[in-house]
Each structure stands twice: as C-alpha cells, then as structure tokens.
Design a protein around this motif. Structure first.
Motif: not given
Ligand code: NAD
Ligand code: DAU
Length: 327
Positions: A7, A11-12, A35, A38, A75, A77, A143, A170, A172, A178
């Motif tokens: 992933g 974003f993160i 890819l 998201a 994930a 997300s 989710y 973590c 938000n 993002q």
């Molecule tokens: P995001 O949706 O921006 O990015 C998710 C990434 O995972 C994308 O690059 C996507 O292409 C990739 N992905 C999705 N399905 C996939 C698959 N089957 N195989 C391989 N890659 C795949 O999400 P984010 O906000 O960056 O969150 C990243 C992680 O952090 C997640 O596990 C989320 O649960 C966790 N998280 C997010 C937040 C938040 O505020 N956004 C807070 C706490 C935890």
C-alpha cells in the motif's frame, strides 16, 4: 535493511516511504501495491513499485522472499465505500492480511501491521476515557470490522506460529496526498471547485487528528524498537468536532465560516475517537512534531491549491459516488 511497504502508493504508505528514505537513507525500500483508485505510482517515483494484489499468494510470496521486513499498509480504507460495497474490504483487509501473514511466516520475515483506532468502536462525547491498547474491540462498519479481523489474525499468527509482528492503531490522518473522498480534502477541493463543504448530520462527531508525518515517525519507532506481539496506539491529542474543522477550513480559505451544507448522515456513524498514546511515548520515546492543527491544515490547503493536477482527475468520479449515496 530491505523493506517491503504494501500500500506504499497510497496516502500514508507513500508518506512513510518518503519518511524512511529521509531518515534511513541506507535502507532499500520496495513498494507492493495494487494501484487501485486510491494508489498512484507517481506518489513514490523514486522507488521500485511491484504492482500486485496482497490477496494474491504467489506475487506476495515472491516479494516477501526478497526482504527483511514488511510494513503492511495496503487496505481498502474508506468507510463510506465499505457501506456501499463491503466485498473489496473483506478481500483486501482480511484475505490480504492472511496472505501477507502466511508469506512472512514462511520466510521468517519481520512484520509491522498498520491498523486503525476504529477497531475499538466509538466513545461518547463526554467519556473521560480514551482508547488504550487493551480496550475491547467493538467495530461498527464493514471497514473497521475487517481491520479488526486483520489485527486478530496478526495476533494469532504471533502466538500460534511465532511470527515476529507488531501492530499500530492510529487515529485520523491529514496532510498532502490524501484522496479527495476523505473529509478534509473533500471540503478543501469542494471550495476550490466553487461549491460548498458537506457536513454529515449535525457535525458533532469528533475525530482525533494527526499529521501523516507523525504517523510515519510512530510507525518507524515501532518497526525498529517495538516489542514483538505488542500493540501501540498512535495519536497526537488532536480531538476536534467536524463542524469546527469545516469552519476552520472555510475561514482559512477566506470564506464565511457558515458557508457549508448539512447532508445526510453516514449510517452507523461513529461519534468519537480518542487515542491515549502514552505507551508509544513512554516506552519508545515517540513525540509528534505537528502540534498546531490550524497551521498543519493551512499547509494542507496550500498543497491542494498548488497540486490541482494531482486530485482533479479523481474529483468527478468521487462526487458522482457521493451523489449515489445522497451525501
Ligand atoms: P489509501 O486508501 O490512501 O491507500 C491504500 C493503498 O493500498 C493504495 O495505494 C491502494 O492502491 C493499496 N491497495 C488497496 N487494495 C490493495 C490490494 N488488494 N493489494 C495491494 N494494494 C492495495 O489508505 P490510507 O489512508 O493511506 O491508509 C493506509 C493504511 O492506514 C490502511 O491500512 C488504513 O486502514 C490505515 N489507517 C488509515 C488512517 C487514515 O486516517 N487514513 C488512520 C489509521 C489507519
Ligand atoms: O480513525 C481512523 C480512520 O480515519 C481510518 O481508519 C480511515 O481509513 C480513515 O478514512 C478515517 O475514517 P473516518 O471515517 O473517520 O474518515 P472520513 O475522512 O471519511 O470522515 C471523517 C469525519 O468526517 C467522519 O465523522 C465523517 C465526516 N464527514 C466525512 C465526509 C467525507 C463529513 O462530515 N463530510 C464528508 O463529506
């Protein structure tokens, strides 16, 4: 150290890749990412990106065989998407995490699993308690329930198979890169498009905001110094209700703070999240760098102003999706 970041084009994950390259320039970082809508390869132009699905055992196995450690961000997300179409969440968050676990078990590779405070459910607005690592799990949405399930898989693989894994949950995140489906970027880009922000329900819901850079430094601390089998909560005491955040965005962008619309609420909408990160602070000496939310938000607004090409292509499809949901 050779590190695989699943992933890492999101974003993160991409923020973490940049953080590691800055802080540990001798490490080799490889991204594994499907890819999806998201993910964006251009977020991490300087590293190798393997395009693959975390639920695909063969490609995960081949990638994990090349590295010393995996940080598992991949994930689905977004809560609103999970309410509309839960299956991709089951597939990626549960089957994907199972697949990563089986690969790290086979190859004896260290794993850090990225999770969310939403696994603990929600708090009342006046609840004096915050989430702690041993707060009982009580997720609300497809989710958060699939993230909770993924955490439980990790805990079981540690205990039953001796996998060397840690977990962080973590709150938000906000900051540049993002996706425009999320609350803060949606409101900023609505205003930039000449429309009004959209607040779910009365806007009383509270989120505990942390800058993505601080999430990344917390993850690196746990990866390097966390104890196997332990859960660390990452949060920066950033509680704000949604109404105040929308009003702050409008004011920072030179609009009247009341120039927003109330729209239909999210079904099952969690009221409040709040993290107690004292374990991460005392045990691993972690501290957040971003303590001024308004300044962090202003910088984030500037980034969306200056990077219209990055978000524009996603905006129309995102709003079309919200129109179907009536939000
Ligand atoms: P995001 O949706 O921006 O990015 C998710 C990434 O995972 C994308 O690059 C996507 O292409 C990739 N992905 C999705 N399905 C996939 C698959 N089957 N195989 C391989 N890659 C795949 O999400 P984010 O906000 O960056 O969150 C990243 C992680 O952090 C997640 O596990 C989320 O649960 C966790 N998280 C997010 C937040 C938040 O505020 N956004 C807070 C706490 C935890
Ligand atoms: O708590 C951590 C979680 O934070 C992460 O695990 C998730 O991946 C991440 O998406 C985020 O979940 P939320 O559901 O809290 O984030 P979202 O940005 O979707 O919404 C934040 C709050 O804003 C929430 O109370 C719903 C509200 N909201 C959201 C949107 C998109 C609005 O009022 N209007 C909106 O247009």
């Amino acid at each position: 150290m050779k590190l695989l970041v699943t992933g890492g084009a999101g974003f993160i994950g991409s923020n973490f890749v940049h953080h590691v390259r800055r802080e540990r320039p001798d490490w080799e970082v490889i991204v594994f990412d499907a890819l999806t809508y998201a993910g964006n390869r251009a977020n991490v132009p300087e590293v190798e990106v393997i395009q693959g699905d975390v639920a695909d055992a063969e490609s995960v196995d081949a990638a994990v065989a090349r590295v010393d450690a995996v940080v598992h961000f991949a994930a689905e997300s977004h809560n609103d998407n999970s309410l509309h179409s839960p299956w991709p969440f089951v597939q990626t968050n549960l089957i994907g995490t199972y697949t990563v676990l089986e690969a790290v078990r086979k190859h004896g590779v260290r794993l850090h699993h990225i999770s969310t405070d939403e696994v603990y459910g929600d708090l009342e607005l006046d609840d004096p308690a915050k989430f702690l690592p041993d707060t009982p799990y009580n997720p609300s949405s497809p989710y958060s329930s699939t993230k909770a399930g993924s955490d439980l898989l990790v805990r079981a693989w540690v205990r039953s198979f001796g996998v060397a894994a840690t977990i962080s949950n973590c709150s938000n995140n906000y900051g540049p890169f993002q996706h425009v489906e999320k609350f803060i970027p949606r409101q900023i880009t609505e205003i930039l498009e000449g429309r009004r922000p959209k607040l779910y329900g009365a806007g009383q819901n509270v989120r505990d905001w942390i800058h993505a850079d601080d999430h990344s430094s917390g993850v690196l601390a746990v990866l390097e110094r966390g104890r196997t089998g332990e859960t660390y909560l990452i949060g920066a005491d950033g509680e704000r209700d949604n109404k105040s955040v929308v009003e702050m965005i409008l004011s920072l962008m030179g609009h009247d703070a009341t120039d927003y619309d109330h729209v239909n609420d999210r079904p099952g909408h969690d009221m409040r999240y709040a993290i107690d990160a004292s374990k991460l602070r005392t045990e691993l000496g972690w501290e957040p760098r971003y303590r001024d939310f308004e300044a962090g938000l202003a910088a984030t607004i500037d980034w969306y102003r200056q990077n219209v090409a990055w978000w524009k292509s996603q905006k129309e499809a995102t709003e079309a999706k919200y129109q179907v949901l009536g939000r």
